[in-house]
Enzyme design. Structure first.
Site, mmCIF file in Angstrom:
data_model
loop_
_atom_site.group_PDB
_atom_site.id
_atom_site.type_symbol
_atom_site.label_atom_id
_atom_site.label_comp_id
_atom_site.label_asym_id
_atom_site.label_seq_id
_atom_site.Cartn_x
_atom_site.Cartn_y
_atom_site.Cartn_z
ATOM 1 N N CYS A 290 0.837 -1.202 0.000
ATOM 2 C CA CYS A 290 0.000 0.000 0.000
ATOM 3 C C CYS A 290 0.872 1.252 0.000
ATOM 4 C CB CYS A 290 -0.903 0.020 1.220
ATOM 5 S SG CYS A 290 -1.703 1.606 1.449
ATOM 6 N N ILE A 291 0.609 2.139 -0.921
ATOM 7 C CA ILE A 291 1.476 3.318 -1.061
ATOM 8 C C ILE A 291 1.409 4.240 0.152
ATOM 9 C CG2 ILE A 291 -0.251 4.630 -2.406
ATOM 10 C CD1 ILE A 291 2.241 5.749 -3.967
#
Lengths: 102, 134, 130
Positions: C78-79
């Site tokens: 997840c960024i």
């Protein structure tokens, strides 16, 4: 719809396991992994509650997690089934949904 | 894409760990996917939506106002377990008033929070396709 | 059957990475498909290539990386969670003006939408967390 409830917390430390039992329905399955495996032991302050749940739910424990915590299978509550990771996968397939009580 | 019933199960208090905040971030992204979204607040999760949270003393951002925006994203099925409130000496009055506007009813403002019994909560959980817990 | 698996805890700190790794191997061994593995919260730390555990310990990041390679898995970090925790791929590091990147082969950085899409496309979503 049958649900697989995955629990990973010891019932002696956190309320997650109890909360799982409070919300699981008849016909559901409960799988103990990681620290929750100790909950499979008979003769504890938690075992009667788990036995009561077993009247209408199936209860499983991941064998590797049980052994890792030094609990031999002969100390388990009668009727709890020991599974390996393949058995874990099959439980997720046999039930319609899974919920992790993290 | 098919529509599924997504349930976000929140069982942890905010701030002590990141779970409440990062769960909320998923909910906000999920709003764009036009799925059927519900939130459940069980056990210490009820503290996520108490009113008058102040984080002035802990140096962290107060993100509780974000829950109030959920109605704007058509996320209006918010189930709070009565037993979890009772066990903690809380009542519905201790929670933020979360609302949504019903476009089929002249944009009438309606409550998003449903206080449900443990038994009702179990039935709500059982009716979902996907259960996210953090 | 198609699975999406989410891991929310970092390696070594919590067993969830070990459990999820064994679960994913079993899913594949049983003949099922893994649509996506999504790493969130501290779970993003499973994707660093700068981890150097003792030789006699398991090498979790490398094992995940190898699993991805062996089975062409889509493993997403997840960024938002990664940015908070200092996990960067080359393009993100460049975009942020940083002097280094640290993502191991087999992982890539993307948004939370990948998790939602994974659960929509998969028959089962299984979560490993604290």
């Amino acid at each position: 719809m049958a649900m697989l409830h995955i629990v990973n917390k010891s019932p002696f430390e956190r309320v997650a396991f109890k909360s799982c039992l409070d919300h699981a329905l008849a016909g559901d399955s409960i799988l103990m992994i990681e620290d929750a495996a100790v909950g499979a032991t008979d003769g504890t302050i938690f075992s009667e509650e788990l036995k009561a749940a077993m009247a209408d739910k199936s209860v499983y424990v991941l064998g590797g997690d049980l052994a890792a915590r030094g609990v031999s299978e002969d100390r388990m509550i009668d009727g709890i089934k020991v599974v390996d990771y393949a058995g874990f996968v099959n439980l997720t397939v046999e039930n319609d949904t899974t919920q992790s009580w993290v | 894409m098919a529509t599924k019933k997504f349930m976000y199960v929140n069982r942890k208090a905010p701030y002590g760990t990141v779970y409440a905040l990062e769960a909320l971030e998923v909910v906000l992204i999920a709003a764009a996917f036009e799925q059927d979204i519900s939130l459940a607040f069980i056990d210490d999760g009820v503290y996520q939506i108490t009113k008058e949270q102040s984080t002035d003393g802990i140096g962290m951002k107060n993100f509780s106002a974000t829950y109030k925006a959920l109605g704007d994203y058509d996320i209006n099925k918010i189930y709070v377990e009565k037993e979890s409130l009772d066990d903690r000496g809380l009542t519905a009055d201790d929670l933020m008033p979360l609302v949504w506007e019903d476009e089929d009813d002249d944009w009438a403002e309606k409550p998003s929070i449903k206080i449900v019994s443990r038994e009702e909560m179990a039935a709500v959980l059982a009716a979902q396709d996907v259960h996210y817990s953090f | 059957m198609k699975f999406t698996v989410m891991i929310n805890e970092g390696p070594y700190q919590h067993q969830s990475s070990d459990s999820a790794l064994q679960f994913c191997r079993a899913v594949l061994a049983e003949g099922h498909d893994i649509f996506r593995v999504f790493f969130y919260n501290d779970g993003v730390n499973n994707g660093t290539r700068l981890s150097v555990p003792p030789k006699d310990d398991r090498q979790l990041q490398k094992e995940w990386s190898q699993l991805a390679k062996d089975h062409s898995l889509d493993m997403v970090i997840c960024i938002a969670a990664a940015q908070r925790r200092g996990l960067m791929d080359a393009s993100e590091a460049e975009r942020q003006g940083l002097d280094a990147n640290n993502i191991i082969d087999g992982f890539h950085i993307s948004g939370l939408g990948q998790l939602i899409e994974g659960s929509i496309q998969s028959d089962r979503t299984v979560i490993f967390g604290d």
